[in-house]
Design an enzyme around this catalytic site. Structure first.
Site, PDB file in Angstrom:
ATOM      1  N   THR A   1       0.902  -1.137   0.000  1.00  0.00           N
ATOM      2  CA  THR A   1       0.000   0.000   0.000  1.00  0.00           C
ATOM      3  C   THR A   1       0.942   1.187   0.000  1.00  0.00           C
ATOM      4  OG1 THR A   1      -1.559  -1.271   1.261  1.00  0.00           O
ATOM      5  CG2 THR A   1      -1.768   1.110   1.458  1.00  0.00           C
TER       6      THR A   1
ATOM      7  N   ASN B   1      -3.165  -4.124  -1.838  1.00  0.00           N
ATOM      8  CA  ASN B   1      -3.314  -5.105  -0.761  1.00  0.00           C
ATOM      9  C   ASN B   1      -2.023  -5.879  -0.568  1.00  0.00           C
ATOM     10  OD1 ASN B   1      -4.775  -6.143   1.348  1.00  0.00           O
ATOM     11  ND2 ASN B   1      -5.484  -7.911   0.208  1.00  0.00           N
TER      12      ASN B   1
HETATM   13  O1  DON Z   1      -7.105  -1.729   3.046  1.00  0.00           O
HETATM   14  C1  DON Z   1      -6.376  -2.330   3.839  1.00  0.00           C
HETATM   15  O2  DON Z   1      -6.451  -2.194   5.054  1.00  0.00           O
HETATM   16  C2  DON Z   1      -5.298  -3.263   3.300  1.00  0.00           C
HETATM   17  N1  DON Z   1      -5.670  -3.715   1.986  1.00  0.00           N
HETATM   18  C3  DON Z   1      -3.990  -2.546   3.315  1.00  0.00           C
HETATM   19  C4  DON Z   1      -2.856  -3.437   2.879  1.00  0.00           C
HETATM   20  C5  DON Z   1      -1.539  -2.895   3.256  1.00  0.00           C
HETATM   21  O3  DON Z   1      -1.404  -1.871   3.854  1.00  0.00           O
HETATM   22  C6  DON Z   1      -0.375  -3.725   2.872  1.00  0.00           C
HETATM   23  N2  DON Z   1       0.833  -2.949   2.905  1.00  0.00           N
HETATM   24  N3  DON Z   1       1.744  -2.776   3.500  1.00  0.00           N
END
Ligand code: DON
Length: 606
Positions: A417, A437
């Site tokens: 992310t 994700n």
């Molecule tokens: O929306 C969410 O909470 C997750 N899909 C976020 C994923 C995430 O932060 C992975 N990265 N480091």
């Protein structure tokens, strides 16, 4: 023939309104690391001690090439929204692990005139999605199915959300803000050490899909640092979007390419799902605090993010607790105990607000925070077997005995992310977090040259069992259902000090997004740290279950021992979160760019 849903749809409902991207171009012809933890590469040797200062514009992102694009737009006279949208498209090219057009996210905008808005372009489950779609014949969650390949993909929201934010608040044309991204995809850019490393790491999953293997693994030959990485298919897709708007992605050629890939390779997303996608404008969550005679207002992300609720709930609990810093075990203990309770509530109550009654008012009420604080033992760690979700209520109304539903199990944070912060010369500010994700999303690459994301795994795939990527057990209200948005932890947040812009922040990191963002807010607002120190300061994370306090490895052993003496079970992690923040110097009004040195963060200014 365009579907009905591609005609103008405007829904005004309470706090949210939405616009279908296909509606906007009627004439378009083309239709945790922690617990196994984050695999952030360590490319920085010396961490900057001072923020980057500027009197004009500032851009802070995970990638220097991305920050350069933001700066280019600001220098051409664009505002913070123009720059943030340009960066988001550019990161889809130069940071394929997280930057995306095949994912979704949130954008919090606070304009210099005091107006603010929140754009929700979270993905939605396709119409054919079913509650048990990832449960195998053996009754177990099929972790691969919910994280890899076309079946793991939810209907992407990024392109519609960026277009809507730009149309509403930007000053430049979509084609102009997309030009740098198209250039980077067409002519290519030098592969960084970080990108070469990441692509090697992701090889086992990427090589399963022929287009991914060709584009991201150089047909199996892999990329070395310094190689030029060109993405002609992605360039062509970006050009179509630049020409025809989001309508291309949702109703045009790109939509047809994605839907055909889906039909051929076992995905669920149809042309109709794409045409039906709508970003939403939601009411921002706000809370007020007084710290050392200054009035602070926190603006943060509403559901379907759990982040704003969690941050405000935590700040409320901690409001009257003296905090000395993160070398003080008592301060860490109190924050960890707060996180434990906030995450218990997250698991039980948070879900897509369009389909369930999230008790936001109660969860973010100071009277409820007092109840929670009363359960904290200042000298000993609680047990997460005993701490359960509370009974949220607003002041004056006693807590109901409504039984909350659920639990979180373990933290497995993976990249990726990415968070973008921008403040322009006028004082307009954007905090935007968007996600694929998992690193490289579903690992499958569409014939249109982009990675769709495995966002379906943020749903409760199997009640009572952890989801594949983050080990989250979440409530039944977050179960898979057509058109529902999966619960998110993404927390773009803006702070005002005495009604003036003060701090723009956010992070990646799965559930630890909430902890990393909360700590950055506490560091700036409560502890009065310098901007860069607020980002560099060591982080910790507790998410209720597992009952483990995760500590970044920079936290001294003596502090860990003091926490163990209070009864905390601890575990070390490399890094927690990647916070790219911009603060405003209250004396001079200068922008202070503080990118996260834990990875390749870059704050650029003019
Ligand atoms: O929306 C969410 O909470 C997750 N899909 C976020 C994923 C995430 O932060 C992975 N990265 N480091």
């Amino acid at each position: 023939m365009r579907s009905l849903t591609c005609s103008l749809v405007i829904t005004l409902a309470l706090a949210a309104f939405s616009l279908g991207p296909c509606a906007q171009r009627q004439t378009a012809t083309e239709r945790p690391a922690p617990a196994g933890g984050p695999q952030f590469s360590e490319v920085n040797t010396a961490w900057p001690q001072q923020a980057v200062r500027s009197t004009h514009g500032m851009v802070a992102t995970d990638e220097e090439l991305g920050s350069q694009v933001g700066l280019e737009i600001l220098k051409r006279g664009g505002n913070a929204v123009d720059a943030a949208v340009a960066v988001a498209f550019a990161l889809a090219v130069v940071e394929p692990a997280a930057g995306n057009i095949g994912g979704g996210g949130f954008m919090l905008i606070r304009l210099a005139n005091g107006k603010s808005s929140f754009y929700d372009y979270r993905e939605v489950a396709p119409a054919k999605a079913t509650r048990d779609m990832y449960i195998g014949a053996n009754g177990q969650l099929d972790e691969d199915a919910s994280t890899n390949g076309y079946r793991s993909v939810a209907v992407p929201g990024t392109v519609a959300g960026l277009e809507l934010a730009l149309k509403t608040h930007g000053t430049m044309k979509l084609a102009d803000v997309m030009a740098p991204a198209i250039r980077l995809a067409q002519t290519g850019f030098p592969v960084s050490a970080k990108l070469a490393h990441e692509l090697r790491e992701e090889r086992p999953d990427l090589q399963r899909f022929s287009v991914s293997n060709r584009i991201f693994l150089n047909n199996g030959r892999l990329f070395d640092q310094g190689d030029t990485f060109r993405q002609p298919e992605l360039a062509a897709t970006l050009q179509r979007i630049a020409r025809n708007g989001a309508a291309d992605f949702y109703c045009g050629q790109t939509a047809r390419m994605l839907a055909a890939d889906m039909a051929r390779l076992g995905g669920l997303i149809s042309l109709e799902d794409l045409a039906n996608y709508q970003p939403k404008i939601r009411e921002i969550l706000r809370a007020n605090y007084t710290v050392k005679d200054h009035k602070w207002e926190v603006l943060s992300a509403p559901p379907p993010s759990s982040g704003g609720v969690a941050i405000i709930e935590a700040l409320n609990v901690l409001q009257n607790i003296p905090l000395k810093g993160w070398d003080d075990p008592q301060s860490v203990h109190m924050v960890a105990e707060t996180m434990r309770r906030v995450f218990a509530d997250r698991a039980a109550y948070l879900a897509d607000p369009d389909f369930s009654d999230v008790p936001v008012a109660g969860l973010t009420d100071p009277c409820y925070a007092k109840d929670l604080l009363a359960t904290v033992d200042p000298a000993h760690a609680s047990s997460s077997q005993i701490v359960k979700a509370g009974n949220p209520h607003v002041c004056g109304i006693s807590a109901s005995n409504a039984a909350p539903t659920q639990i979180i199990a373990s933290l497995r944070e993976g990249p990726h992310t990415t968070h973008i912060s921008v403040v322009d010369g006028w004082g307009n500010a954007v905090a935007s977090t968007y996600t694929l994700n998992n690193s490289y999303g579903s690992h499958v690459t569409s014939s249109a040259g982009f990675l769709p994301k495995d966002e379906m795994d943020d749903f409760t795939a199997q009640p009572g069992m952890p989801n594949a990527l983050f080990g989250l057990i979440q409530s039944d209200a977050n179960a898979i259902a057509p058109s529902h948005r999966p619960l998110s932890s993404m927390t773009p947040t803006i702070l005002l000090r005495d009604a003036k812009l003060s701090f723009v922040t956010g992070s990646p990191g799965g559930p630890s997004i909430i902890s990393a963002t909360l700590l950055s807010v506490l560091n700036w607002m409560r502890l009065g740290m310098e901007a860069q120190a607020a980002i560099n300061a060591p982080r910790f994370h507790h998410q209720w279950l597992p009952d483990t306090l995760v500590l970044e490895r920079k936290i001294p052993a003596a502090l860990e021992s003091a926490l163990n003496l209070r009864g905390h079970r601890t575990r070390r992690s490399g890094h927690i979160g990647l916070v790219n923040a911009i603060a405003i110097d209250p004396q001079t009004g200068e922008r202070l760019g503080a990118a996260d040195p834990r990875d390749a963060g870059s704050a650029l200014a003019y």
